[in-house]
Design a protein around this motif. Structure first.
Motif, PDB file in Angstrom:
ATOM      1  N   GLY A  76      -7.512  23.315  26.586  1.00 38.90           N
ATOM      2  CA  GLY A  76      -6.548  24.307  26.137  1.00 38.90           C
ATOM      3  C   GLY A  76      -6.063  25.230  27.235  1.00 38.90           C
ATOM      4  O   GLY A  76      -5.290  26.159  26.968  1.00 38.90           O
ATOM      5  N   ALA A  77      -6.474  24.978  28.484  1.00 35.10           N
ATOM      6  CA  ALA A  77      -6.024  25.805  29.600  1.00 35.10           C
ATOM      7  C   ALA A  77      -4.511  25.658  29.794  1.00 35.10           C
ATOM      8  O   ALA A  77      -3.948  24.567  29.637  1.00 35.10           O
ATOM      9  CB  ALA A  77      -6.758  25.424  30.876  1.00 35.10           C
ATOM     10  N   SER A  78      -3.860  26.734  30.158  1.00 32.61           N
ATOM     11  CA  SER A  78      -2.399  26.718  30.317  1.00 32.61           C
ATOM     12  C   SER A  78      -1.976  27.624  31.468  1.00 32.61           C
ATOM     13  O   SER A  78      -2.707  28.542  31.871  1.00 32.61           O
ATOM     14  CB  SER A  78      -1.710  27.172  29.027  1.00 32.61           C
ATOM     15  N   HIS A 124       6.055  25.898  32.492  1.00 31.80           N
ATOM     16  CA  HIS A 124       4.860  26.017  31.650  1.00 31.80           C
ATOM     17  C   HIS A 124       4.058  24.728  31.757  1.00 31.80           C
ATOM     18  O   HIS A 124       4.618  23.627  31.796  1.00 31.80           O
ATOM     19  CB  HIS A 124       5.240  26.268  30.182  1.00 31.80           C
ATOM     20  N   TYR A 125       2.719  24.887  31.826  1.00 33.44           N
ATOM     21  CA  TYR A 125       1.816  23.746  31.907  1.00 33.44           C
ATOM     22  C   TYR A 125       0.752  23.922  30.832  1.00 33.44           C
ATOM     23  O   TYR A 125       0.058  24.947  30.781  1.00 33.44           O
ATOM     24  CB  TYR A 125       1.166  23.666  33.285  1.00 33.44           C
ATOM     25  N   SER A 126       0.613  22.903  29.974  1.00 28.56           N
ATOM     26  CA  SER A 126      -0.350  22.996  28.876  1.00 28.56           C
ATOM     27  C   SER A 126      -0.741  21.598  28.422  1.00 28.56           C
ATOM     28  O   SER A 126       0.093  20.673  28.422  1.00 28.56           O
ATOM     29  CB  SER A 126       0.244  23.780  27.706  1.00 28.56           C
ATOM     30  N   GLY A 127      -2.025  21.439  28.029  1.00 29.65           N
ATOM     31  CA  GLY A 127      -2.491  20.149  27.540  1.00 29.65           C
ATOM     32  C   GLY A 127      -2.393  19.048  28.569  1.00 29.65           C
ATOM     33  O   GLY A 127      -2.255  17.868  28.223  1.00 29.65           O
ATOM     34  N   GLY A 128      -2.448  19.400  29.835  1.00 33.63           N
ATOM     35  CA  GLY A 128      -2.374  18.400  30.895  1.00 33.63           C
ATOM     36  C   GLY A 128      -0.969  17.914  31.190  1.00 33.63           C
ATOM     37  O   GLY A 128      -0.792  16.927  31.918  1.00 33.63           O
ATOM     38  N   LYS A 129       0.058  18.586  30.635  1.00 28.83           N
ATOM     39  CA  LYS A 129       1.436  18.162  30.850  1.00 28.83           C
ATOM     40  C   LYS A 129       2.284  19.327  31.356  1.00 28.83           C
ATOM     41  O   LYS A 129       2.147  20.453  30.884  1.00 28.83           O
ATOM     42  CB  LYS A 129       2.051  17.634  29.550  1.00 28.83           C
TER      43      LYS A 129
END
Length: 264
Positions: A63-65, A84-89
């Motif tokens: 859940g790191a962003s 923005h970076y979230s969920g590995g994307k």
């Protein structure tokens, strides 16, 4: 009696609640420390690297962003999200001046949340903020980076560039000195490779008295240019055909014959 028991139970609940509050108050909420440079100068038209690192007290979760925002220089508006970076994307912007210009180069497992911004222009001057969350570490103060896009002439020369330039200059100077020294030594050696010699001879006058032989003398020879041919020894021969019969008689001195033997 019943009323007293109820009052006592209520008192215990209050005390327990206070204890819980004090217990949690002694452990502050988890936080993330985010770091960026305070200022970055970028040449107009080039790519700028926006470095951002962080420290988290928790293991990096799925859940790191990461969020990057931008506030134009001199603007009173609210910052806009440019990445923005979230969920590995990664989620780059689909509009605004940063469309198709932002690239994710970070690695959350290495505590890196950096991005690249290509084709930097003067309108990109402003404040960039890096915000990282890693649940349950969500209490974070975004780190801000001031970017100034300038012409190449305005960029300061880094210490690394100065050191590299000095090293290259020293190497080139050493090579030149070595080459010049080598050429001088070779030239001096070539002058002694071959020695052609000439001689100056002086023949003494013929003796006026009987029995005295003609003497020849020669001075020391001196080397000529290495291009001159090598000259062999000169042989001087004196022939006597006087036919004298007695030791007291005078005899005729024939001319001296010189034979010069040279090597081809």
């Amino acid at each position: 009696m019943v009323i007293r028991l109820k009052n006592t139970a209520h008192l215990y609940k209050m005390l327990f609640g206070c204890a819980v509050v004090l217990l949690f108050a002694s452990f502050p909420a988890a936080a993330i420390d985010v770091y960026t440079d305070s200022e970055l100068l970028v040449e107009n038209g080039t790519t700028g690297t926006l470095q951002c690192t962080f420290k988290s007290r928790e293991v990096i979760s799925s859940g790191a962003s990461v969020s990057w925002t931008f506030l134009a220089e001199g603007s009173n508006a609210s910052p806009i999200t440019i990445f923005h970076y979230s969920g590995g994307k990664p989620y780059p912007p689909t509009s605004s001046q940063f469309k198709e210009r932002v690239e994710w180069i970070g690695d959350l497992n290495k505590k890196d949340a950096s991005i690249k911004l290509t084709k930097m222009q003067f309108s990109d001057n402003g404040t960039y903020a890096c915000d990282v969350k890693n649940p349950p570490d969500i209490d974070v103060m975004p780190s801000r980076l001031q970017i100034r896009v300038v012409m190449k002439e305005a960029l300061p020369q880094t210490n690394t560039a100065v050191i590299v330039g000095a090293v290259i200059g020293a190497i080139i100077g050493l090579i030149l000195i070595t080459v010049v020294t080598y050429l001088i030594i070779r030239r001096q050696e070539s002058n002694h490779d071959y020695e052609g010699c000439t001689s100056t001879e002086s023949i003494s006058s013929q003796a006026t008295r009987l029995g005295k032989k003609t003497e020849s003398s020669s001075e020391g020879s001196r080397c000529s240019s290495p291009s001159a041919p090598v000259q062999g020894p000169v042989i001087y021969a004196q022939l006597d055909h006087s036919g004298s019969k007695s030791a007291n008689s005078f005899h005729k001195m024939d001319p001296v014959v010189y034979a010069d033997i040279r090597k081809n």
